[in-house]
Motif scaffolding. Structure first.
Motif, PDB file in Angstrom:
ATOM      1  N   UNK A  70      40.544  47.433  27.774  1.00  0.00           N
ATOM      2  CA  UNK A  70      41.481  48.559  27.665  1.00  0.00           C
ATOM      3  C   UNK A  70      42.243  48.694  28.970  1.00  0.00           C
ATOM      4  N   UNK A  71      43.582  48.678  28.932  1.00  0.00           N
ATOM      5  CA  UNK A  71      44.330  48.957  30.164  1.00  0.00           C
ATOM      6  C   UNK A  71      43.958  50.345  30.687  1.00  0.00           C
ATOM      7  N   UNK A  72      43.935  50.520  32.004  1.00  0.00           N
ATOM      8  CA  UNK A  72      43.493  51.791  32.580  1.00  0.00           C
ATOM      9  C   UNK A  72      44.479  52.941  32.385  1.00  0.00           C
ATOM     10  N   UNK A  73      45.745  52.633  32.033  1.00  0.00           N
ATOM     11  CA  UNK A  73      46.753  53.672  31.831  1.00  0.00           C
ATOM     12  C   UNK A  73      47.870  53.116  30.950  1.00  0.00           C
ATOM     13  N   UNK A  74      48.644  53.985  30.373  1.00  0.00           N
ATOM     14  CA  UNK A  74      49.756  53.608  29.493  1.00  0.00           C
ATOM     15  C   UNK A  74      50.756  52.739  30.253  1.00  0.00           C
ATOM     16  N   UNK A  75      51.148  51.616  29.662  1.00  0.00           N
ATOM     17  CA  UNK A  75      52.139  50.737  30.274  1.00  0.00           C
ATOM     18  C   UNK A  75      51.580  49.740  31.274  1.00  0.00           C
ATOM     19  N   UNK A  76      50.273  49.737  31.479  1.00  0.00           N
ATOM     20  CA  UNK A  76      49.679  48.798  32.437  1.00  0.00           C
ATOM     21  C   UNK A  76      49.714  47.385  31.864  1.00  0.00           C
ATOM     22  N   UNK A  77      49.954  46.406  32.712  1.00  0.00           N
ATOM     23  CA  UNK A  77      49.898  45.014  32.300  1.00  0.00           C
ATOM     24  C   UNK A  77      48.984  44.255  33.259  1.00  0.00           C
ATOM     25  N   UNK A  78      48.365  43.198  32.743  1.00  0.00           N
ATOM     26  CA  UNK A  78      47.409  42.425  33.531  1.00  0.00           C
ATOM     27  C   UNK A  78      48.127  41.327  34.299  1.00  0.00           C
ATOM     28  N   UNK A  79      47.920  41.288  35.595  1.00  0.00           N
ATOM     29  CA  UNK A  79      48.389  40.198  36.450  1.00  0.00           C
ATOM     30  C   UNK A  79      47.197  39.281  36.689  1.00  0.00           C
ATOM     31  N   UNK A  80      47.273  38.071  36.155  1.00  0.00           N
ATOM     32  CA  UNK A  80      46.131  37.160  36.178  1.00  0.00           C
ATOM     33  C   UNK A  80      45.751  36.751  37.593  1.00  0.00           C
ATOM     34  N   UNK A  81      44.476  36.400  37.790  1.00  0.00           N
ATOM     35  CA  UNK A  81      44.073  35.869  39.095  1.00  0.00           C
ATOM     36  C   UNK A  81      44.721  34.498  39.312  1.00  0.00           C
ATOM     37  N   UNK A  82      44.912  34.139  40.556  1.00  0.00           N
ATOM     38  CA  UNK A  82      45.481  32.838  40.874  1.00  0.00           C
ATOM     39  C   UNK A  82      44.973  32.375  42.238  1.00  0.00           C
ATOM     40  N   UNK A  83      45.152  31.102  42.496  1.00  0.00           N
ATOM     41  CA  UNK A  83      44.745  30.509  43.763  1.00  0.00           C
ATOM     42  C   UNK A  83      45.977  30.105  44.564  1.00  0.00           C
ATOM     43  N   UNK A  84      45.894  30.286  45.860  1.00  0.00           N
ATOM     44  CA  UNK A  84      46.889  29.771  46.789  1.00  0.00           C
ATOM     45  C   UNK A  84      46.186  28.782  47.706  1.00  0.00           C
ATOM     46  N   UNK A  85      46.924  27.775  48.141  1.00  0.00           N
ATOM     47  CA  UNK A  85      46.363  26.793  49.052  1.00  0.00           C
ATOM     48  C   UNK A  85      46.875  27.049  50.469  1.00  0.00           C
ATOM     49  N   UNK A  86      45.957  27.141  51.391  1.00  0.00           N
ATOM     50  CA  UNK A  86      46.246  27.353  52.810  1.00  0.00           C
ATOM     51  C   UNK A  86      45.629  26.203  53.596  1.00  0.00           C
ATOM     52  N   UNK A  87      45.893  26.148  54.884  1.00  0.00           N
ATOM     53  CA  UNK A  87      45.284  25.114  55.723  1.00  0.00           C
ATOM     54  C   UNK A  87      43.758  25.156  55.637  1.00  0.00           C
ATOM     55  N   UNK A  88      43.173  26.348  55.472  1.00  0.00           N
ATOM     56  CA  UNK A  88      41.721  26.501  55.424  1.00  0.00           C
ATOM     57  C   UNK A  88      41.138  26.078  54.077  1.00  0.00           C
ATOM     58  N   UNK A  89      41.963  25.979  53.044  1.00  0.00           N
ATOM     59  CA  UNK A  89      41.479  25.624  51.709  1.00  0.00           C
ATOM     60  C   UNK A  89      42.110  26.506  50.650  1.00  0.00           C
TER      61      UNK A  89
END
Length: 123
Positions: A70-89
């Protein structure tokens, strides 16, 4: 006087703990390809699908299955998790509910973006 000194140490400890909680975990290898998940029937009105993703588990990854939520409030949308690559990994950026459907990676300063969630991938 002694209480002020102890109070100052306690405040410094709280700030140190808060700062360390924001340190990211980096993994040397890229996350595996996303899994295609078969969605079950929506359990009722007002639910939104939250995509599965690869979660860091030590120096490896474990799959966290998608789910209806259930979205926590009216009009909420889910932004999926993602990975970014940095020098550290590779670093996971957690998924979250937001007011509008936009790409949460916009303006991020990673060396490379790897969209591990939803229907789009940045390579």
């Amino acid at each position: 006087m002694k209480l002020n000194w102890i109070g100052g140490i306690l405040i410094a400890m709280v700030f140190a703990i808060a700062a360390s909680a924001q340190v990211g975990v980096y993994i040397g290898t890229a996350p595996p390809p996303l899994r295609h998940e078969q969605r079950s029937a929506m359990p009722g009105p007002g639910y939104a699908w939250v995509d599965g993703y690869w979660s860091p588990n030590g120096h490896h990854y474990r799959w966290v299955a998608g789910r209806w939520d259930h979205p926590p409030y009216e009009g909420a949308s889910w932004n999926h998790p993602h990975y970014d690559h940095y020098r550290q990994g590779w670093q996971l950026h957690e998924g979250h509910w937001d007011h509008e459907n936009h790409d949460s990676r916009e303006g991020h300063e990673g060396d490379r973006h790897e969209g591990h969630g939803g229907d789009h991938h940045d390579h």
